[in-house]
Design an enzyme around this catalytic site. Structure first.
Site, PDB file in Angstrom:
ATOM      1  N   VAL A  13      12.225 -25.332  -5.252  1.00 38.76           N
ATOM      2  CA  VAL A  13      13.002 -26.130  -4.296  1.00 38.76           C
ATOM      3  C   VAL A  13      13.233 -25.290  -3.052  1.00 38.76           C
ATOM      4  O   VAL A  13      13.891 -24.241  -3.120  1.00 38.76           O
ATOM      5  CB  VAL A  13      14.357 -26.561  -4.897  1.00 38.76           C
ATOM      6  N   HIS A  42      11.792 -19.303   7.860  1.00 38.43           N
ATOM      7  CA  HIS A  42      11.419 -18.888   6.491  1.00 38.43           C
ATOM      8  C   HIS A  42      10.898 -20.101   5.696  1.00 38.43           C
ATOM      9  O   HIS A  42       9.869 -20.053   5.044  1.00 38.43           O
ATOM     10  CB  HIS A  42      12.675 -18.313   5.839  1.00 38.43           C
ATOM     11  N   PHE A  70       1.796 -30.420  -8.184  1.00 38.32           N
ATOM     12  CA  PHE A  70       2.574 -29.972  -7.029  1.00 38.32           C
ATOM     13  C   PHE A  70       4.065 -30.294  -7.240  1.00 38.32           C
ATOM     14  O   PHE A  70       4.524 -31.392  -6.979  1.00 38.32           O
ATOM     15  CB  PHE A  70       2.062 -30.654  -5.753  1.00 38.32           C
ATOM     16  N   ILE A  90      14.799 -25.343   0.733  1.00 36.21           N
ATOM     17  CA  ILE A  90      15.715 -26.101   1.589  1.00 36.21           C
ATOM     18  C   ILE A  90      15.777 -25.404   2.940  1.00 36.21           C
ATOM     19  O   ILE A  90      15.989 -24.189   3.011  1.00 36.21           O
ATOM     20  CB  ILE A  90      17.123 -26.194   0.956  1.00 36.21           C
ATOM     21  N   SER A 130      10.204 -19.581  -4.872  1.00 37.98           N
ATOM     22  CA  SER A 130       8.992 -20.410  -4.738  1.00 37.98           C
ATOM     23  C   SER A 130       7.791 -19.618  -4.256  1.00 37.98           C
ATOM     24  O   SER A 130       6.654 -19.916  -4.623  1.00 37.98           O
ATOM     25  CB  SER A 130       9.279 -21.557  -3.765  1.00 37.98           C
TER      26      SER A 130
HETATM   27  O1  LIG Z   1      14.702 -18.715   1.400  1.00 38.08           O
HETATM   28  N1  LIG Z   1      14.798 -19.716   0.762  1.00 38.08           N
HETATM   29  C1  LIG Z   1      14.205 -19.986  -0.472  1.00 38.08           C
HETATM   30  C2  LIG Z   1      13.473 -19.046  -1.220  1.00 38.08           C
HETATM   31  N2  LIG Z   1      13.311 -17.785  -0.780  1.00 38.08           N
HETATM   32  C3  LIG Z   1      12.864 -16.684  -1.616  1.00 38.08           C
HETATM   33  C4  LIG Z   1      11.347 -16.565  -1.664  1.00 38.08           C
HETATM   34  O2  LIG Z   1      10.780 -17.659  -2.360  1.00 38.08           O
HETATM   35  C5  LIG Z   1      10.941 -15.276  -2.369  1.00 38.08           C
HETATM   36  O3  LIG Z   1      11.444 -15.298  -3.683  1.00 38.08           O
HETATM   37  C6  LIG Z   1      11.439 -14.032  -1.656  1.00 38.08           C
HETATM   38  O4  LIG Z   1      11.088 -14.097  -0.277  1.00 38.08           O
HETATM   39  C7  LIG Z   1      10.903 -12.742  -2.266  1.00 38.08           C
HETATM   40  O5  LIG Z   1       9.498 -12.751  -2.223  1.00 38.08           O
HETATM   41  N3  LIG Z   1      12.901 -19.408  -2.407  1.00 38.08           N
HETATM   42  C8  LIG Z   1      13.058 -20.671  -2.883  1.00 38.08           C
HETATM   43  O6  LIG Z   1      12.526 -20.995  -3.959  1.00 38.08           O
HETATM   44  N4  LIG Z   1      13.776 -21.598  -2.183  1.00 38.08           N
HETATM   45  C9  LIG Z   1      14.359 -21.315  -0.998  1.00 38.08           C
HETATM   46  O7  LIG Z   1      14.987 -22.215  -0.383  1.00 38.08           O
END
Ligand SMILES: O=Nc1c(NC[C@H](O)[C@H](O)[C@H](O)CO)[nH]c(=O)[nH]c1=O
Length: 166
Positions: free
Chosen positions: A90, A98, A123, A92, A61
Site C-alpha cells: 500500500v 517518493h 498486481f 499512499i 513495497s
Molecule cells: O514511503 N512510503 C511508503 C513506503 N516506503 C518504504 C519503501 O517501500 C522501502 O521499504 C524503503 O524505502 C526502504 O527500501 N513503503 C510502502 O510500502 N508504502 C509507503 O507508503
C-alpha cells in the site's frame, strides 16, 4: 455507470490443487492486513487449502520485487513450488515524490518478474493519493467502501493458475 472492480467472474475455478504465495509489505499495516485477509478468504472460498496459502513479508513495497523473486525460488528449491504469487503493498502519496518513484519502479518490476519466475504475479499494489482511498479499497471504510481488492487478487491468482498453469 461504469462498474469498477473485477466484475462478474466468468466461472468458479477449482483451487483445491493450488499452492499460492502472498508476500506483503508491512507499511500501512491496518490496510495491508485487510487486503491479505480478503485474498485468503476468497482463495479459500475457491477451494485453496489453508496449508497451501503461504504468507511472507517484506519491510516496504519497494522490497516486493526482490522479495517475491527469492520467495518463489525458495519455495521451488524446497520442493513446494507455487502456482501463483500475490505481492501486496500500500503506497499512499506523501509530500515528496517518493510515492511516484516507488509506484512506477515497483509496478514495472513486478510486471517483468512474471517472465523471470514463469508464474502469474498478481498486481497487489494499491497506489493511493489519500488514506481514505486506501481504506475504501481494502473494504475498511463502509461509507465509501468499493470492495476489498484483496478478494479480487485472490480470485485472479486462482483463475490465472488454473487457466494458464503448466
Ligand atoms: O514511503 N512510503 C511508503 C513506503 N516506503 C518504504 C519503501 O517501500 C522501502 O521499504 C524503503 O524505502 C526502504 O527500501 N513503503 C510502502 O510500502 N508504502 C509507503 O507508503
Amino acid at each position: 455507470m461504469a462498474v469498477k472492480g473485477l466484475g462478474k467472474i466468468d466461472q468458479q475455478y477449482d483451487g483445491s490443487n493450488l499452492r499460492i504465495g502472498i508476500i506483503h509489505a508491512r507499511w500501512n499495516s491496518v490496510i495491508i492486513d485487510a487486503l491479505v485477509k480478503g485474498a485468503i478468504k476468497r482463495m479459500q472460498s475457491l477451494g485453496v487449502k489453508e496449508e497451501n496459502i503461504i504468507v511472507e513479508t517484506v519491510p516496504g513495497s519497494y522490497e516486493l520485487p526482490w522479495g517475491t523473486k527469492r520467495f518463489v525460488d525458495r519455495q521451488k528449491k524446497e520442493g513446494k513450488p507455487l502456482d501463483a504469487v500475490i505481492p501486496i503493498g500500500v503506497l499512499i502519496k506523501g509530500s515528496t515524490m517518493h510515492f511516484e518513484y516507488i509506484s512506477e519502479s515497483t509496478t514495472h518490476a513486478l510486471m517483468n518478474l512474471q517472465e523471470k519466475v514463469n508464474l502469474p504475479v498478481i498486481f497487489g499494489l494499491l497506489t493511493c493519493l489519500t488514506e481514505e482511498q486506501a481504506f475504501a479499497r481494502a473494504g475498511i471504510d463502509e461509507a465509501k467502501s468499493m470492495h476489498n481488492h484483496g478478494e479480487d487478487w485472490g480470485a485472479c491468482a486462482v483463475e490465472m493458475s488454473v487457466k494458464f498453469g503448466p
